[in-house]
Design an enzyme around this catalytic site. Structure first.
Site, PDB file in Angstrom:
ATOM      1  N   ARG A 149       6.689   7.969   0.774  1.00 63.30           N
ATOM      2  CA  ARG A 149       5.452   7.860   1.378  1.00 63.30           C
ATOM      3  C   ARG A 149       5.318   9.449   2.216  1.00 63.30           C
ATOM      4  O   ARG A 149       4.599   9.471   3.253  1.00 63.30           O
ATOM      5  CB  ARG A 149       5.487   6.881   2.494  1.00 63.30           C
ATOM      6  CG  ARG A 149       5.558   5.495   2.192  1.00 63.30           C
ATOM      7  CD  ARG A 149       4.626   5.006   1.108  1.00 63.30           C
ATOM      8  NE  ARG A 149       5.065   3.530   0.775  1.00 63.30           N
ATOM      9  CZ  ARG A 149       5.984   3.564  -0.348  1.00 63.30           C
ATOM     10  NH1 ARG A 149       6.224   4.576  -0.974  1.00 63.30           N
ATOM     11  NH2 ARG A 149       6.293   2.292  -0.637  1.00 63.30           N
ATOM     12  N   SER A 192       2.470  -2.268   5.190  1.00 61.79           N
ATOM     13  CA  SER A 192       3.681  -2.210   5.693  1.00 61.79           C
ATOM     14  C   SER A 192       3.470  -1.290   6.905  1.00 61.79           C
ATOM     15  O   SER A 192       2.784  -0.239   6.700  1.00 61.79           O
ATOM     16  CB  SER A 192       4.731  -1.555   4.786  1.00 61.79           C
ATOM     17  OG  SER A 192       5.096  -2.209   3.618  1.00 61.79           O
ATOM     18  N   GLU A 224       4.753   3.949   9.029  1.00 60.28           N
ATOM     19  CA  GLU A 224       4.014   4.477   7.766  1.00 60.28           C
ATOM     20  C   GLU A 224       2.591   4.589   8.029  1.00 60.28           C
ATOM     21  O   GLU A 224       1.844   5.429   7.680  1.00 60.28           O
ATOM     22  CB  GLU A 224       4.415   3.341   6.598  1.00 60.28           C
ATOM     23  CG  GLU A 224       3.766   3.615   5.433  1.00 60.28           C
ATOM     24  CD  GLU A 224       4.136   2.670   4.262  1.00 60.28           C
ATOM     25  OE1 GLU A 224       5.335   2.271   4.326  1.00 60.28           O
ATOM     26  OE2 GLU A 224       3.423   2.455   3.256  1.00 60.28           O
TER      27      GLU A 224
HETATM   28  C1  LIG Z   1      -2.443  -5.156   2.349  1.00 60.28           C
HETATM   29  C2  LIG Z   1      -2.105  -4.006   2.292  1.00 60.28           C
HETATM   30  C3  LIG Z   1      -1.019  -3.702   1.377  1.00 60.28           C
HETATM   31  C4  LIG Z   1      -0.467  -2.334   1.133  1.00 60.28           C
HETATM   32  N1  LIG Z   1       0.715  -2.232   0.177  1.00 60.28           N
HETATM   33  C5  LIG Z   1       1.024  -0.870  -0.061  1.00 60.28           C
HETATM   34  C6  LIG Z   1       2.264  -0.724  -0.945  1.00 60.28           C
HETATM   35  O1  LIG Z   1       2.601  -1.672  -1.615  1.00 60.28           O
HETATM   36  N2  LIG Z   1       2.679   0.433  -1.067  1.00 60.28           N
HETATM   37  C7  LIG Z   1       2.197   1.750  -0.334  1.00 60.28           C
HETATM   38  O2  LIG Z   1       2.506   2.907  -0.836  1.00 60.28           O
HETATM   39  N3  LIG Z   1       0.982   1.418   0.520  1.00 60.28           N
HETATM   40  C8  LIG Z   1       0.366   0.139   0.638  1.00 60.28           C
HETATM   41  N4  LIG Z   1      -0.545  -0.204   1.615  1.00 60.28           N
HETATM   42  C9  LIG Z   1      -1.007   0.975   2.168  1.00 60.28           C
HETATM   43  C10 LIG Z   1      -2.403   1.729   1.745  1.00 60.28           C
HETATM   44  O3  LIG Z   1      -2.858   0.860   0.681  1.00 60.28           O
HETATM   45  C11 LIG Z   1      -2.037   3.195   0.806  1.00 60.28           C
HETATM   46  O4  LIG Z   1      -1.277   3.905   1.831  1.00 60.28           O
HETATM   47  C12 LIG Z   1      -3.297   3.958   0.321  1.00 60.28           C
HETATM   48  O5  LIG Z   1      -2.859   4.791  -0.520  1.00 60.28           O
HETATM   49  C13 LIG Z   1      -4.250   4.280   1.486  1.00 60.28           C
HETATM   50  O6  LIG Z   1      -5.418   4.402   0.905  1.00 60.28           O
HETATM   51  P1  LIG Z   1      -6.629   4.559   1.556  1.00 60.28           P
HETATM   52  O7  LIG Z   1      -7.715   5.200   0.410  1.00 60.28           O
HETATM   53  O8  LIG Z   1      -7.097   3.634   2.081  1.00 60.28           O
HETATM   54  O9  LIG Z   1      -6.548   5.927   2.744  1.00 60.28           O
HETATM   55  P2  LIG Z   1      -6.744   6.017   4.258  1.00 60.28           P
HETATM   56  O10 LIG Z   1      -6.042   4.835   4.869  1.00 60.28           O
HETATM   57  O11 LIG Z   1      -8.211   6.148   4.320  1.00 60.28           O
HETATM   58  O12 LIG Z   1      -5.907   7.369   4.275  1.00 60.28           O
HETATM   59  C14 LIG Z   1      -4.684   7.639   4.278  1.00 60.28           C
HETATM   60  C15 LIG Z   1      -4.390   8.931   4.484  1.00 60.28           C
HETATM   61  O13 LIG Z   1      -4.913   9.841   3.506  1.00 60.28           O
HETATM   62  C16 LIG Z   1      -5.685  10.651   3.899  1.00 60.28           C
HETATM   63  N5  LIG Z   1      -6.688  10.734   2.741  1.00 60.28           N
HETATM   64  C17 LIG Z   1      -7.552   9.952   2.452  1.00 60.28           C
HETATM   65  N6  LIG Z   1      -8.036  10.445   1.129  1.00 60.28           N
HETATM   66  C18 LIG Z   1      -7.793  11.893   1.100  1.00 60.28           C
HETATM   67  C19 LIG Z   1      -8.321  12.974   0.318  1.00 60.28           C
HETATM   68  N7  LIG Z   1      -9.337  12.711  -0.710  1.00 60.28           N
HETATM   69  N8  LIG Z   1      -7.813  14.019   0.624  1.00 60.28           N
HETATM   70  C20 LIG Z   1      -6.993  14.433   1.584  1.00 60.28           C
HETATM   71  N9  LIG Z   1      -6.503  13.368   2.257  1.00 60.28           N
HETATM   72  C21 LIG Z   1      -6.818  12.280   2.140  1.00 60.28           C
HETATM   73  C22 LIG Z   1      -6.039  10.328   5.308  1.00 60.28           C
HETATM   74  O14 LIG Z   1      -6.590  11.524   6.030  1.00 60.28           O
HETATM   75  C23 LIG Z   1      -5.132   9.659   5.677  1.00 60.28           C
HETATM   76  O15 LIG Z   1      -4.161  10.574   6.353  1.00 60.28           O
HETATM   77  C24 LIG Z   1      -1.252  -1.191   1.677  1.00 60.28           C
HETATM   78  C25 LIG Z   1      -2.010  -1.587   2.713  1.00 60.28           C
HETATM   79  C26 LIG Z   1      -2.618  -2.786   2.846  1.00 60.28           C
HETATM   80  C27 LIG Z   1      -3.775  -3.042   3.613  1.00 60.28           C
END
Ligand SMILES: Cc1cc2nc3c(=O)[nH]c(=O)nc-3n(C[C@H](O)[C@H](O)[C@H](O)COP(=O)(O)OP(=O)(O)OC[C@H]3O[C@@H](n4cnc5c(N)ncnc54)[C@H](O)[C@@H]3O)c2cc1C
Length: 339
Positions: A168, A238, A335
């Site tokens: 991560r 998580s 995380e």
């Molecule tokens: C129900 C649920 C289940 C999940 N299961 C998993 C799982 O199985 N495995 C897992 O790894 N994660 C899981 N996650 C966590 C999440 O889905 C991931 O971390 C996902 O990658 C976040 O994507 P996001 O676009 O929502 O990013 P955000 O939450 O909007 O941002 C996350 C980070 O990335 C940065 N960021 C976003 N876009 C960019 C960009 N274009 N350039 C630079 N920085 C950027 C943001 O500034 C922040 O630091 C889960 C979340 C939920 C709600």
């Protein structure tokens, strides 16, 4: 480009936290992003206003109002950029929903990302977070990442090695890497099946030679049975990372707890212990602060049942960290990212 002022963050985060951001700027091209970053004084009245790039807000906890500019990409295309006898290289825009991309790839019978099905979030964040599930991490399939440097506004391409992926983790979370906004990610997909079915109950649900789509459907079924539906219950997945401990620490723990689950990592000198087991075993499953509770089917997930405040989640997380630390001598790391 679309710029809004004083907006509610409620639709921008899956934890369903209420609050306000000073600005939201949605860009449709890298040139628009450059323009926004170059003209902060005119657009926002402050050339030093902080900026934060977000995707679907599915790994964030807004702990207070955000007094800066939330940047969000509305670029959502994916295209094949190279093909060999065995592989197809697909470049996807950072704003594309990762699961929509995986649905397309599995329909095309391309293998590599199917175990990551149904994880919320965007392509851009898949690289930042090095998302992972069922024995696969984004880094296993990422070939290169195109980024815009927010200081000199140049766009460059980073190799997989440049991204320094970890559990991560990636270069984008540290030091100079924080100045990059991801604009596109290229994934290397296999035309032949490459199976990772040893985790969870995946193999039990599948025939011996499953298609990419059958794996995707099995992953979705398992995830739906364990994880909260982001459209109904607030969460960010998580909340804690699974701790990695030395062999000595693991051996000591396994004397006291003969049922402790673990996975050997790296060269076998370290062990990963499921944080969910530590949370359950230390009696934290029943912990709650206001509407912030532990998700019973998967205690690694903290949820906002209805109207939890950010501080309820923060307090609940700290109670769990303290209790697990007291019982096992292990300090859980978050995380979820606090903003
Ligand atoms: C129900 C649920 C289940 C999940 N299961 C998993 C799982 O199985 N495995 C897992 O790894 N994660 C899981 N996650 C966590 C999440 O889905 C991931 O971390 C996902 O990658 C976040 O994507 P996001 O676009 O929502 O990013 P955000 O939450 O909007 O941002 C996350 C980070 O990335 C940065 N960021 C976003 N876009 C960019 C960009 N274009 N350039 C630079 N920085 C950027 C943001 O500034 C922040 O630091 C889960 C979340 C939920 C709600």
């Amino acid at each position: 480009m679309n710029i809004q002022e004083n907006i509610s963050i409620l639709p921008l985060n899956t934890f369903r936290m209420n609050g306000r951001a000073r600005f939201l700027a949605v860009y449709e091209s890298t040139d628009e992003l450059r323009y926004i970053l170059q003209h902060k004084a005119e657009l926002f009245g402050n050339k030093n206003i902080p900026v934060l790039c977000i995707g679907e807000g599915s790994n964030l906890l807004f702990t207070k109002d955000f007094e800066g500019v939330l940047l969000r990409s509305s670029m959502r295309r994916a295209r094949a950029v190279r093909e060999t006898a065995d592989e197809v290289f697909i470049e996807a825009d950072a704003g594309l929903c990762m699961d929509d991309l995986i649905a397309q790839l599995t329909d095309m019978q391309l293998y590599g990302l199917e175990n990551l099905s149904y994880i919320p979030g965007t392509v851009g964040a898949s690289a930042v977070q090095n998302v992972g599930a069922y024995g696969v991490e984004a880094k296993d399939v990422i070939d290169q990442v195109r980024v815009l440097n927010i200081q000199d506004l140049n766009e460059i391409t980073l190799s997989q090695a440049d991204c320094r992926f970890g559990y991560r983790d990636s270069c984008f979370k540290h030091g100079q890497g924080k100045k990059y906004i991801v604009s596109a990610v290229t994934y290397r997909l296999s035309k032949q099946p490459v199976y990772h079915l040893e985790y969870g109950q995946l193999s039990q649900q599948l025939p011996s030679q499953p298609t990419a789509n059958q794996i995707r459907q099995a992953v979705i079924r398992i995830r739906q049975s364990k994880l909260p539906d982001v459209h109904k219950v607030g969460s960010a997945g998580s909340f804690f990372k699974n701790p990695v401990v030395s062999k000595d620490v693991y051996n000591n723990l396994s004397h006291s707890y003969i049922d402790i689950p673990s996975y050997s990592v790296g060269d076998g000198s370290e062990y990963k212990i499921p944080a969910a087991w530590l949370i359950e075993k230390s009696g934290c499953k029943s912990f709650a602060v206001g509407d912030a509770t532990v998700w019973q089917p998967q205690p690694l997930v903290l949820v906002n049942q209805h109207n939890a405040e950010p501080q309820d989640i923060v307090q609940l997380a700290q109670m769990i960290v303290n209790r697990v630390n007291r019982q096992f001598g292990i300090e859980l790391q978050r995380e979820v990212i606090y903003i």
